[in-house]
Design a protein around this motif. Structure first.
Motif, PDB file in Angstrom:
ATOM      1  N   ARG A  29    -122.561  47.410  86.482  1.00 51.38           N
ATOM      2  CA  ARG A  29    -122.172  47.994  85.188  1.00 51.38           C
ATOM      3  C   ARG A  29    -120.894  48.822  85.324  1.00 51.38           C
ATOM      4  O   ARG A  29    -120.024  48.785  84.450  1.00 51.38           O
ATOM      5  CB  ARG A  29    -123.311  48.842  84.633  1.00 51.38           C
ATOM      6  N   LYS A  30    -120.790  49.584  86.416  1.00 53.98           N
ATOM      7  CA  LYS A  30    -119.577  50.386  86.630  1.00 53.98           C
ATOM      8  C   LYS A  30    -118.361  49.495  86.835  1.00 53.98           C
ATOM      9  O   LYS A  30    -117.286  49.754  86.290  1.00 53.98           O
ATOM     10  CB  LYS A  30    -119.764  51.319  87.831  1.00 53.98           C
ATOM     11  N   ILE A  31    -118.510  48.429  87.619  1.00 49.46           N
ATOM     12  CA  ILE A  31    -117.395  47.508  87.865  1.00 49.46           C
ATOM     13  C   ILE A  31    -117.021  46.792  86.578  1.00 49.46           C
ATOM     14  O   ILE A  31    -115.833  46.548  86.317  1.00 49.46           O
ATOM     15  CB  ILE A  31    -117.743  46.521  89.005  1.00 49.46           C
ATOM     16  N   THR A  32    -118.002  46.459  85.754  1.00 50.05           N
ATOM     17  CA  THR A  32    -117.729  45.832  84.471  1.00 50.05           C
ATOM     18  C   THR A  32    -116.895  46.761  83.600  1.00 50.05           C
ATOM     19  O   THR A  32    -115.935  46.317  82.955  1.00 50.05           O
ATOM     20  CB  THR A  32    -119.050  45.460  83.753  1.00 50.05           C
ATOM     21  N   LEU A  33    -117.231  48.037  83.585  1.00 48.52           N
ATOM     22  CA  LEU A  33    -116.459  49.007  82.809  1.00 48.52           C
ATOM     23  C   LEU A  33    -115.021  49.096  83.320  1.00 48.52           C
ATOM     24  O   LEU A  33    -114.070  49.071  82.528  1.00 48.52           O
ATOM     25  CB  LEU A  33    -117.129  50.387  82.866  1.00 48.52           C
ATOM     26  N   VAL A  34    -114.856  49.168  84.637  1.00 49.49           N
ATOM     27  CA  VAL A  34    -113.513  49.233  85.221  1.00 49.49           C
ATOM     28  C   VAL A  34    -112.733  47.952  84.898  1.00 49.49           C
ATOM     29  O   VAL A  34    -111.539  48.006  84.587  1.00 49.49           O
ATOM     30  CB  VAL A  34    -113.587  49.466  86.749  1.00 49.49           C
ATOM     31  N   SER A  35    -113.408  46.817  84.918  1.00 58.39           N
ATOM     32  CA  SER A  35    -112.757  45.543  84.600  1.00 58.39           C
ATOM     33  C   SER A  35    -112.264  45.532  83.161  1.00 58.39           C
ATOM     34  O   SER A  35    -111.141  45.088  82.878  1.00 58.39           O
ATOM     35  CB  SER A  35    -113.723  44.375  84.811  1.00 58.39           C
ATOM     36  N   LYS A  36    -113.099  46.012  82.256  1.00 58.50           N
ATOM     37  CA  LYS A  36    -112.699  46.074  80.848  1.00 58.50           C
ATOM     38  C   LYS A  36    -111.520  47.030  80.657  1.00 58.50           C
ATOM     39  O   LYS A  36    -110.615  46.753  79.861  1.00 58.50           O
ATOM     40  CB  LYS A  36    -113.877  46.498  79.981  1.00 58.50           C
ATOM     41  N   LEU A  37    -111.541  48.145  81.389  1.00 52.64           N
ATOM     42  CA  LEU A  37    -110.414  49.085  81.314  1.00 52.64           C
ATOM     43  C   LEU A  37    -109.130  48.451  81.850  1.00 52.64           C
ATOM     44  O   LEU A  37    -108.046  48.664  81.292  1.00 52.64           O
ATOM     45  CB  LEU A  37    -110.734  50.367  82.081  1.00 52.64           C
ATOM     46  N   ALA A  38    -109.246  47.663  82.928  1.00 48.81           N
ATOM     47  CA  ALA A  38    -108.074  46.978  83.489  1.00 48.81           C
ATOM     48  C   ALA A  38    -107.514  45.967  82.496  1.00 48.81           C
ATOM     49  O   ALA A  38    -106.289  45.852  82.333  1.00 48.81           O
ATOM     50  CB  ALA A  38    -108.441  46.286  84.805  1.00 48.81           C
ATOM     51  N   ILE A  39    -108.393  45.247  81.824  1.00 43.14           N
ATOM     52  CA  ILE A  39    -107.947  44.279  80.819  1.00 43.14           C
ATOM     53  C   ILE A  39    -107.238  45.002  79.681  1.00 43.14           C
ATOM     54  O   ILE A  39    -106.152  44.590  79.249  1.00 43.14           O
ATOM     55  CB  ILE A  39    -109.138  43.455  80.285  1.00 43.14           C
ATOM     56  N   ALA A  40    -107.831  46.088  79.203  1.00 43.57           N
ATOM     57  CA  ALA A  40    -107.221  46.848  78.107  1.00 43.57           C
ATOM     58  C   ALA A  40    -105.879  47.456  78.520  1.00 43.57           C
ATOM     59  O   ALA A  40    -104.898  47.397  77.763  1.00 43.57           O
ATOM     60  CB  ALA A  40    -108.178  47.938  77.637  1.00 43.57           C
ATOM     61  N   ALA A  41    -105.832  48.017  79.711  1.00 43.82           N
ATOM     62  CA  ALA A  41    -104.576  48.615  80.189  1.00 43.82           C
ATOM     63  C   ALA A  41    -103.503  47.546  80.359  1.00 43.82           C
ATOM     64  O   ALA A  41    -102.342  47.752  79.990  1.00 43.82           O
ATOM     65  CB  ALA A  41    -104.818  49.350  81.501  1.00 43.82           C
ATOM     66  N   GLY A  42    -103.891  46.407  80.934  1.00 48.21           N
ATOM     67  CA  GLY A  42    -102.939  45.312  81.110  1.00 48.21           C
ATOM     68  C   GLY A  42    -102.432  44.786  79.781  1.00 48.21           C
ATOM     69  O   GLY A  42    -101.231  44.515  79.618  1.00 48.21           O
ATOM     70  N   ALA A  43    -103.341  44.644  78.816  1.00 45.85           N
ATOM     71  CA  ALA A  43    -102.930  44.171  77.488  1.00 45.85           C
ATOM     72  C   ALA A  43    -102.024  45.194  76.812  1.00 45.85           C
ATOM     73  O   ALA A  43    -101.023  44.820  76.172  1.00 45.85           O
ATOM     74  CB  ALA A  43    -104.161  43.893  76.639  1.00 45.85           C
ATOM     75  N   GLY A  44    -102.336  46.465  76.958  1.00 45.81           N
ATOM     76  CA  GLY A  44    -101.486  47.509  76.384  1.00 45.81           C
ATOM     77  C   GLY A  44    -100.097  47.521  77.007  1.00 45.81           C
ATOM     78  O   GLY A  44     -99.087  47.631  76.300  1.00 45.81           O
ATOM     79  N   LEU A  45    -100.059  47.392  78.321  1.00 46.30           N
ATOM     80  CA  LEU A  45     -98.765  47.358  79.010  1.00 46.30           C
ATOM     81  C   LEU A  45     -97.972  46.119  78.614  1.00 46.30           C
ATOM     82  O   LEU A  45     -96.753  46.181  78.428  1.00 46.30           O
ATOM     83  CB  LEU A  45     -98.969  47.403  80.526  1.00 46.30           C
ATOM     84  N   MET A  46     -98.670  45.007  78.437  1.00 47.92           N
ATOM     85  CA  MET A  46     -98.017  43.774  78.001  1.00 47.92           C
ATOM     86  C   MET A  46     -97.402  43.967  76.611  1.00 47.92           C
ATOM     87  O   MET A  46     -96.265  43.565  76.357  1.00 47.92           O
ATOM     88  CB  MET A  46     -99.015  42.616  77.970  1.00 47.92           C
ATOM     89  N   LEU A  47     -98.167  44.586  75.713  1.00 45.87           N
ATOM     90  CA  LEU A  47     -97.672  44.841  74.361  1.00 45.87           C
ATOM     91  C   LEU A  47     -96.447  45.747  74.388  1.00 45.87           C
ATOM     92  O   LEU A  47     -95.446  45.471  73.707  1.00 45.87           O
ATOM     93  CB  LEU A  47     -98.780  45.466  73.513  1.00 45.87           C
TER      94      LEU A  47
END
Length: 115
Positions: A29-47
């Motif tokens: 569950r913790k790794i899933t949360l970190v993964s979702k944060l990485a996706i969001a951060a990457g998408a934000g940086l991409m934007l």
């Protein structure tokens, strides 16, 4: 389990196994949360990169793609592991319940005394 095995020992073993599985599920569950944060951060940086707010920074674009892809891979892997762990926990809990139901339990202190 053989007929000769002690159900109480088997229940204790299952309890330990359930604790380990619970810890594994929590890690997932913790790794899933970190993964979702990485996706969001990457998408934000991409934007931000696409909008040109950082200029034409190729390193930021590549980093954002890597973060999104890494997050997706990690999320998928952990989702699978979490499903397997939860299934194993369910099986162990069912077996534990079955073993407990086989034990001849006595109610203590339920007798009514008449004077």
């Amino acid at each position: 389990m053989d007929e000769d095995d002690d159900p109480i020992e088997e229940i204790s073993r299952l309890e330990a196994q359930l604790e380990e599985l619970a810890e594994t599920a929590e890690r997932c569950r913790k790794i899933t949360l970190v993964s979702k944060l990485a996706i969001a951060a990457g998408a934000g940086l991409m934007l931000v990169t696409v909008l040109g707010l950082l200029g034409s920074n190729q390193v930021a674009a590549i980093g954002s793609i890597a973060a999104v892809l890494g997050g997706i891979v990690s999320l998928g892997s952990n989702a699978s592991t979490l499903r397997q762990t939860m299934a194993a926990m369910s099986d162990a809990e069912a077996l534990r319940s079955d073993l407990i139901s086989r034990i001849d339990l006595r109610v203590v202190g339920d007798e009514t005394r008449h004077a």
